[in-house]
Structure formats: structure tokens, C-alpha cells
Design an enzyme around this catalytic site. Sequence first.
Site, PDB file in Angstrom:
ATOM      1  N   PRO A 200     -16.758  -3.951   0.721  1.00  0.00           N
ATOM      2  CA  PRO A 200     -17.622  -4.408   1.211  1.00  0.00           C
ATOM      3  C   PRO A 200     -19.288  -3.742   0.341  1.00  0.00           C
ATOM      4  O   PRO A 200     -20.605  -4.097   1.207  1.00  0.00           O
ATOM      5  CB  PRO A 200     -17.433  -4.045   2.657  1.00  0.00           C
ATOM      6  CG  PRO A 200     -16.199  -3.215   2.835  1.00  0.00           C
ATOM      7  CD  PRO A 200     -15.417  -3.344   1.406  1.00  0.00           C
ATOM      8  N   LEU A 201     -19.160  -2.294  -0.201  1.00  0.00           N
ATOM      9  CA  LEU A 201     -20.222  -2.072  -0.814  1.00  0.00           C
ATOM     10  C   LEU A 201     -20.214  -1.794  -2.425  1.00  0.00           C
ATOM     11  O   LEU A 201     -21.031  -1.797  -3.375  1.00  0.00           O
ATOM     12  CB  LEU A 201     -19.706  -0.304  -0.748  1.00  0.00           C
ATOM     13  CG  LEU A 201     -20.217  -0.039   1.177  1.00  0.00           C
ATOM     14  CD1 LEU A 201     -19.729   1.509   1.322  1.00  0.00           C
ATOM     15  CD2 LEU A 201     -21.615  -0.613   1.415  1.00  0.00           C
ATOM     16  N   GLY A 202     -19.322  -2.951  -3.275  1.00  0.00           N
ATOM     17  CA  GLY A 202     -19.158  -2.996  -4.329  1.00  0.00           C
ATOM     18  C   GLY A 202     -18.342  -2.326  -4.993  1.00  0.00           C
ATOM     19  O   GLY A 202     -18.154  -1.038  -4.858  1.00  0.00           O
TER      20      GLY A 202
ATOM     21  N   TYR B 296       1.136  -1.102   0.002  1.00  0.00           N
ATOM     22  CA  TYR B 296       0.045   0.151   0.184  1.00  0.00           C
ATOM     23  C   TYR B 296       1.059   1.045  -0.015  1.00  0.00           C
ATOM     24  O   TYR B 296       2.030   1.678   0.352  1.00  0.00           O
ATOM     25  CB  TYR B 296      -0.534  -0.114   1.278  1.00  0.00           C
ATOM     26  CG  TYR B 296      -1.684  -0.713   1.595  1.00  0.00           C
ATOM     27  CD1 TYR B 296      -2.559  -1.568  -0.122  1.00  0.00           C
ATOM     28  CD2 TYR B 296      -2.772  -1.281   2.258  1.00  0.00           C
ATOM     29  CE1 TYR B 296      -3.250  -2.331  -0.095  1.00  0.00           C
ATOM     30  CE2 TYR B 296      -4.268  -2.216   2.457  1.00  0.00           C
ATOM     31  CZ  TYR B 296      -4.360  -3.023   1.416  1.00  0.00           C
ATOM     32  OH  TYR B 296      -5.388  -3.534   1.567  1.00  0.00           O
TER      33      TYR B 296
END
Length: 318
Positions: free
Chosen positions: A231-233, A75
Site C-alpha cells: 500500500p505504500l509502494g 509465510y
Amino acid sequence: MSTTPSPEPSEFSDVTATGAPRPGGAGPLVGRTVSRVGYGAMQLERLHGDRAAAVAILRRAVELGVDHIDTAQFYGDGFVNDVIREAIGPEDGVLVVSKVGADPNPGGPVPLRPAQRPEELRASVEDNLTSLGLAQIPLVNLRRLDTGPGLRAEGDQAVDLDDQLAVMTALRDEGKIGAIGLSSVTLEGLRRALPAGIACVQNAYSLVARDDEDTLRLCAAENIAWVPFFPLGGAFAGLPKVTDEPAVLQAARSLGVTPSQVGLAWLLHHSPNTLLIPGTANAGHLEANVAAGTVTLDDATLAALDAVPTRSGDIVLD
């Protein structure tokens, strides 16, 4: 970041080591108790030009009760780990989890390249230890490239899972990592890996992308933490977004919360072994994500959300 762990609150305490309420309640991870709403640090790389802002996000997360932070050496090519080392102290009682399986690829068409060979996994663990300033990383997830979205392994990067688990187990035996997790793993791969002792699975999963339901069930049966990413696509073009769903929008209006909070709350309600690590580089979004842990979904709302069809795509980064 100190290598000396801070005292752990009593089992399944409602507060963290700093006395903050645990967002989403308490959940187990590698023998520790953590808040079910944690923080994924990947987006901190967007603050590469404002290190103070990156530190402030992490400090605010701890203030809000976050004590589970997910990171990786790749990252920001080490930037994120370095900021975590500066911002988080032993008194915060934060469980830092990292991952291996890719390396930075500065200047490339994609900022990452596969690093799946056993010697690369070992080198990545060593790099994480150095950048985080730790003698042991409590949990390291092996990022497989079997399933999308994301990179795919080709040529000498197509490494057998058993060979990878052998080096991960050796690193655990040497005390350099505390536990082994898997990321982007298939159901068959998880079954093969169970004898090695798996503490966590991180797969792409959301209300609109539930192809891994059988894998989630196996994790629940084996007391393995389920830590969904995206998690929210909608992480890549072509993938559906939770926040576009009519049932989600209706629930948000009824509850007076945001569609994103509904999507995160559904994940927490759907399975008790779920731990969330939503990421952001914005303090307001961080606070909203943490507040999703307080959202209650009644039976009718859950039924409406459960009826949303899964429409996950399979986007590959070339």
C-alpha cells in the site's frame, strides 16, 4: 486457535469483540464486520528467532482494535500461521484470511515457488487448516500469477483460472473454506470469476501505483472488498515509493503525521470498500499504521494527492 467463532458485534459496530475501537472504522468482509485497518502478517517471519516478540505483535494488534489478519502457510514456511494459532483466541473475534498459489522454497534464489495446479491449491488449503488449527478458513485468496510484481507462472504452472476456481469452489462446498478471494488478478480475470462468487481482491495498489483503478471500481460495484498489498509502494527496487512524493510529504507536514500515515489514509478515503492490511514486525510501526485510520484528509489535500501520477513498474522476481 479455536474453531469456535466468538460472538460478532452488532453490524458495523464501532468496537471489536474485545471492546477496542475499530481503527479506520468498520467495513464488511465475508458477512462479518471488521476494522478497516487490519494487519498483514507476512513480516512476522522476520521474527523467526524471537517467537515471543511475534506473539506480542499480534496481541498488541488485537489490543489496538485489529480484527482482520492476513496470512499464508508460505509465510516463514508455516512459522507465521503457527504463531497466529498460539496468539489469537476465539474471544478476540479476529477474522483470519489466508491465501494459496505459492509454496515455500527454502534455499532457493526466491523464497517462494509457484503452486498453481488444482491439486497444489487443495494441498495448500489443507496445510493452512492444520497450521492455523481451524476446521474452516473464513476466506482464502487465490494468488494468481498474471500480473506483477512477483512470480510468474510458466510451464505446468500456467493454469487456467476456471480450473483453479473449480477446486476453490469445491473446497467451499466441502466447508473447508468459507469464501473465495483473488490476488494479483487482472480486470478480465475478475470479470470471468464473478459467477463463482468473489468476496475479496488483493492486488498491488497504492497512491503511486493505480493501474488497477478499473478493477477497484468493479469491486466497489460488486460489493467486493478491495484489500491492497504494497500500500505504500516501493516493495522492490525500481518501484516508486509513496513516501517520496512531494505532495505526500507536504500533507504529512501540514497534518503533523508521517508520510506513511498519509499514504494509508489516502487509500481509506479513496474508496469505501478498501480494507488495509499493512504489515510490520515493529510495535511502533504497528501503532502508527493503526493510527492512520484516524487521519482526516480535507478536500484540498485529497485533490493534491489525487493529482500524484501513477508510475507503477512491473518488477518480476526471477
